[in-house]
Each structure stands twice: as structure tokens, then as C-alpha cells.
Enzyme design. Sequence first.
Site, mmCIF file in Angstrom:
data_model
loop_
_atom_site.group_PDB
_atom_site.id
_atom_site.type_symbol
_atom_site.label_atom_id
_atom_site.label_comp_id
_atom_site.label_asym_id
_atom_site.label_seq_id
_atom_site.Cartn_x
_atom_site.Cartn_y
_atom_site.Cartn_z
ATOM 1 N N LYS A 54 0.658 -1.222 0.105
ATOM 2 C CA LYS A 54 0.093 -0.104 -0.053
ATOM 3 C C LYS A 54 0.894 1.194 -0.095
ATOM 4 O O LYS A 54 0.702 2.095 -0.659
ATOM 5 C CB LYS A 54 -0.866 -0.125 1.074
ATOM 6 C CG LYS A 54 -2.024 -1.068 0.976
ATOM 7 C CD LYS A 54 -2.690 -1.289 2.357
ATOM 8 C CE LYS A 54 -3.631 -2.312 2.078
ATOM 9 N NZ LYS A 54 -4.754 -2.549 3.393
ATOM 10 N N GLN A 98 -4.508 -1.558 9.715
ATOM 11 C CA GLN A 98 -4.473 -2.778 9.045
ATOM 12 C C GLN A 98 -5.156 -4.167 9.760
ATOM 13 O O GLN A 98 -4.640 -4.269 11.058
ATOM 14 C CB GLN A 98 -2.757 -3.140 8.843
ATOM 15 C CG GLN A 98 -2.794 -4.435 7.958
ATOM 16 C CD GLN A 98 -3.277 -4.642 6.663
ATOM 17 O OE1 GLN A 98 -3.102 -3.608 5.864
ATOM 18 N NE2 GLN A 98 -3.931 -5.470 6.391
ATOM 19 N N ASP A 121 -11.030 2.838 4.024
ATOM 20 C CA ASP A 121 -11.277 1.349 4.100
ATOM 21 C C ASP A 121 -12.730 1.083 3.826
ATOM 22 O O ASP A 121 -13.351 0.084 3.412
ATOM 23 C CB ASP A 121 -10.820 0.778 5.028
ATOM 24 C CG ASP A 121 -9.655 -0.192 5.071
ATOM 25 O OD1 ASP A 121 -9.147 -0.247 3.658
ATOM 26 O OD2 ASP A 121 -8.740 -0.468 6.006
HETATM 27 C C1 BQF Z 1 -2.087 -10.595 -5.465
HETATM 28 C C2 BQF Z 1 -6.094 -9.099 3.021
HETATM 29 C C3 BQF Z 1 -7.133 -10.907 4.167
HETATM 30 C C4 BQF Z 1 -6.848 -10.254 5.261
HETATM 31 C C5 BQF Z 1 -6.377 -9.017 5.242
HETATM 32 C C6 BQF Z 1 -1.893 -8.131 -4.507
HETATM 33 C C7 BQF Z 1 -2.935 -8.007 -2.080
HETATM 34 C C8 BQF Z 1 -2.837 -9.338 -2.119
HETATM 35 C C9 BQF Z 1 -2.579 -10.201 -3.128
HETATM 36 C C10 BQF Z 1 -3.070 -6.890 -0.965
HETATM 37 C C11 BQF Z 1 -5.575 -8.294 1.885
HETATM 38 C C12 BQF Z 1 -5.775 -9.143 0.424
HETATM 39 C C13 BQF Z 1 -5.200 -6.995 1.877
HETATM 40 C C14 BQF Z 1 -2.069 -9.709 -4.330
HETATM 41 C C15 BQF Z 1 -4.614 -6.191 0.854
HETATM 42 C C16 BQF Z 1 -5.375 -7.912 -0.471
HETATM 43 O O1 BQF Z 1 -0.888 -10.132 -6.260
HETATM 44 O O2 BQF Z 1 -2.924 -11.264 -5.658
HETATM 45 C C17 BQF Z 1 -2.155 -7.534 -3.392
HETATM 46 O O3 BQF Z 1 -2.239 -6.268 -0.722
HETATM 47 N N1 BQF Z 1 -4.220 -7.099 -0.338
HETATM 48 C C18 BQF Z 1 -5.154 -6.501 3.152
HETATM 49 O O4 BQF Z 1 -4.916 -5.327 3.418
HETATM 50 O O5 BQF Z 1 -5.568 -6.914 4.400
HETATM 51 C C19 BQF Z 1 -6.193 -8.490 4.057
HETATM 52 C C20 BQF Z 1 -6.532 -10.323 3.058
#
Ligand code: BQF
Length: 295
Positions: A54, A98, A121
Site C-alpha cells: 500500500k 491494517q 477502507d
Molecule cells: C495479489 C487482505 C485478508 C486479510 C487482510 C496483491 C494484495 C494481495 C494479493 C493485498 C488483503 C488482500 C489485503 C495480491 C490487501 C489484498 O497479487 O494477488 C495485493 O495487498 N491485499 C489487506 O490489506 O488485508 C487483508 C486479505
Amino acid sequence: MATTIIDGKALSKTIKEEIREEVERIKKNGGKIPHLGAVLIGDNPASESYVRSKVRSCEKCGFKSTLIRKPAQITEPQLLKIIADLNQDDDLDGFIVQLPLPEHIDEDKITLAIDPKKDVDGFHPVNFGRMALGLPSYLPATPNGILEMLKRYNIETTGKHCVVVGRSNIVGKPMSILLSGKSHPGNCTVTLTHSRTKDLKADTLRADIIVAAIGIPNFITADMVKDDVVIIDVGINRVEDVTAKRGYRLIGDVDYEGIFAKASYITPVPGGVGPMTVASLLMNTLKASKNEVFD
Ligand code: BQF
């Protein structure tokens, strides 16, 4: 018909370039540079990597970003104080906390403490409620990223039967509301299914579009879908893989290989919905800097 892979990674790159161009115009005109805050508690490796991506994306778009890191032992009152300060920070357009948070911290209490105006968010009840009513709001990042994918790939949703699998507050529940809304993409007939659904296969077999957000690797299999289904795979499951650099690899909630030939469109994991979630957060932050949602 041949299957189209929905390239979320490429699409997120395009969106980030579009945002970057807009930020450059804003800068030239002396406007407010978008500024995102991120609070990271503890040292969960997945959370660290999400926050890193991010922050890196902010840099790519010309945004300012501020990362606040605290140890897992932080108390709830201490975290609430950090949030109160971020709420008051006039340079900060929006911030995220987060998830997941350590066990001893109540996520709902933290979400409620965030000023809805800075809730990029889109998790605060005010934003959720506005979303549900079709009012301007910060849309939750993953559902919004999925809508953006459907829109940019010109995937028809009107009148389609969409089956959402999983009822989480951040994906399944808002996704079902948005897809059933009077909007484009939208106008779907939606079935929201979950762990207590009696005959899931009977539902998924009727689906034109499946959004899989269960959190179980390879849960949706070829026998559960009809020909030409659109598959949106939200799952990001870490499975051990000794041949992989990091000792694990990511797989989705969908048996990708098994379903591929049956699908008209399918999102890969990684490189599908995940990158769109991050792009969506940036879109919300840009909106926040322009005060587009509130006042
Ligand atoms: C990719 C998230 C579960 C719990 C909390 C790119 C992300 C993920 C995968 C990413 C996620 C999932 C995020 C890929 C943010 C998505 O290339 O497939 C980017 O950064 N995500 C989060 O902040 O908290 C989570 C999933």
C-alpha cells in the site's frame, strides 16, 4: 468460447497510472496532495506485506503516506489515542488500520473510532450504511475493486444471477449489496451463501457470476459451476510449498485449473482481485483528498 483471464495486476497498474496523472495535475494547480495514513500493529508477515504494498503504491501515485508501526502488545486505549490523533490530523486525507488486530483488541471498537470522513477502507458503519443506501461513500476496497474489474472488462451484470460465497463484513456482505443495487455494474439477482447454506452446489450451479470469498483453498470446483460462468476469486490462502522462494505460495478459493475451461472469465490468484483491492484504496484516498464523499 475461450476463457478470458481478468488481469487484476495490469488493471491496477492502469488505474494507478490514471491516479498518478491526476495527482500531477493537482500538484501543478497547487491543490492538496493526497495523503494516506496506515497503522500496522504487530509483526504478522502477511499484514506487513499488505501495508508495504500500500505504501509503495502511494509512492507510485505521487501520494504522501505515513506509516505508524506499534508492537503487538499495544493496549486498546493506546491504539484509540493514535486513532483520535489521526482523526484530528488536517494534512491526512484518510487512514487505515491494517487488519487483523491482535486478539486483545476489539476490531469493531477500533473501526467505530475512525472518523467516517477519513475511513478510506469504508468499514465504519456510517460508510457501510451509506453504501447500502446508495449514497456517496467510501466503498470497501475489495468489493469496489471487483466492480471496477467487471466494469473495465465490460462484463454484463444486469439481470445476471450472482452467487456470493462468504458473508464477511468486508467482502461478501457489501458485495451482495453492491451487485444487487440499481447501478452499473449491478442490477444482479444475488444469492448470498455461507457455511450454513444447505445445498451450496445447487446455488452455484445456477450462477452466471460467482464471487468466492470463503477462505478455503480450492473450495469451488468444476462440478459446482455451469458453462461460461464468470469466476471472481477473492481467496488468498497461503499453502506450504518447499519449491517456492518464501516456502509458501498463494492459492485462491477456486480450483483454477479445474474450472478454467468452463469459465468465460476468471481471476487468477495471485494477480487478480488482490491488486485491485489496493488500487481501490488509492481511489478512495484520492476521493478523500478532494472531499468528494462528505461535505
Ligand atoms: C495479489 C487482505 C485478508 C486479510 C487482510 C496483491 C494484495 C494481495 C494479493 C493485498 C488483503 C488482500 C489485503 C495480491 C490487501 C489484498 O497479487 O494477488 C495485493 O495487498 N491485499 C489487506 O490489506 O488485508 C487483508 C486479505
